[in-house]
Write an enzyme that holds these catalytic residues in place. Sequence first.
Site: not given
Length: 401
Positions: A234, A284, A329, A356
């Site tokens: 971030q 991920d 996320d 986002c």
Amino acid sequence: MKIKIEKLDHFGRGIAHIDGKICFIKDALPEEIIDLKITKETKKYYLGEAIDYIELSSDRIVEKCQYFHKCGGCHLEHFDYQKENLYKEEKVKELFQQFTRLPIKVKNIEYNNQSFYRNKVTLHGSNNKLGYYKQETNELIEVTSCNLLDKKINMIIPVLQNLAKTNDIKEAIIRVSNDKEMLMIKLTGNITNINSIPGVDVLIINDKVLSNNNKIITSIGDKKYYLSADSFFQVNKYLTEKLYDEVKQVVENEKPNTILDLYCGTGTIGIYVAKYAKKVIGIDYSRSNINDAKQNMTLNNINNIEFICDKVENIITNFSSDIDLIIVDPPRAGLDKKTLTTLKNICPKTIIYVSCDPATLARDLKELSENYIINYVKPFNMFPRTYHVECVCVLKLLKSL
């Protein structure tokens, strides 16, 4: 053509209507009266620009950035910051109403410093200069500083600009730790006479590490994280902790057995909440992210996390109903159809969705609302002076399921 601006659209542009057709005008604010020039016409809309401002909005401010009308990185530099935050809060509400038609509680937006908040920048190079690309073009705008960047990054940009005069630098990535103690630079291009840069902890040129370390250490709250040049992290050094605290509060209240942390990046959120669960599984696709995540687990003396390197959509069907809390996320595109369907099949008691892009979040919430009550959405202004806004959404499984 004289017109009055009605409101801002979701991309920070002014909106007016001409003969029943919508017109989008960059850098125009609500209630302003402008002399409009049409620059493009399609069947559905116009694009226009203000060639003169006849009446200015009381919310208009003098831009602090010399590049505002050139680079396109900021969209709201001319807008009062308090009004920017209200605009983003209202934007989230409008998008949820538009896409879901559900009565969703949107909490007050969280915000902090509007300037010098970014801990990372990528500069492009051309003709021995470094800078940003002008919006929607390959035209390079040379920059010597940026009001969004950490002051330590701004101090190093002139040094790199000077180096670019004698080197063909194609790209420069600069990262600084949130405590400003460590600085990383990664350069690519035809670089022949750079061996070191004073004050830089990690220097990488064309993937060759020229420093003693290849990572910096940064922090969020009481947690420390290794950070590689290519790993996701971030960028807002002020607000990330508050966003993670929002997630942590939900997890702490739930005290789940197993958390599935999808699109986990460098393991930041999973590590941040790990002590409130028996086990965390992070997924991920980026090898760089996962390598950092495993080292971050060790750095924080945490032993109840497993990290898997794979695409979420490739592996999500391997999990079943023993998962009682899922954190997602995803990238700006949101969740793919397979992942959405599998989430409903796994049926965790709680889903925490960090997004986002509120438009794709709203789209995905409509799908998930078949099985879940949307407790609330909380916006975070992680990207001040742009139209972007981050959200944390908490979903609870319907009791009838």
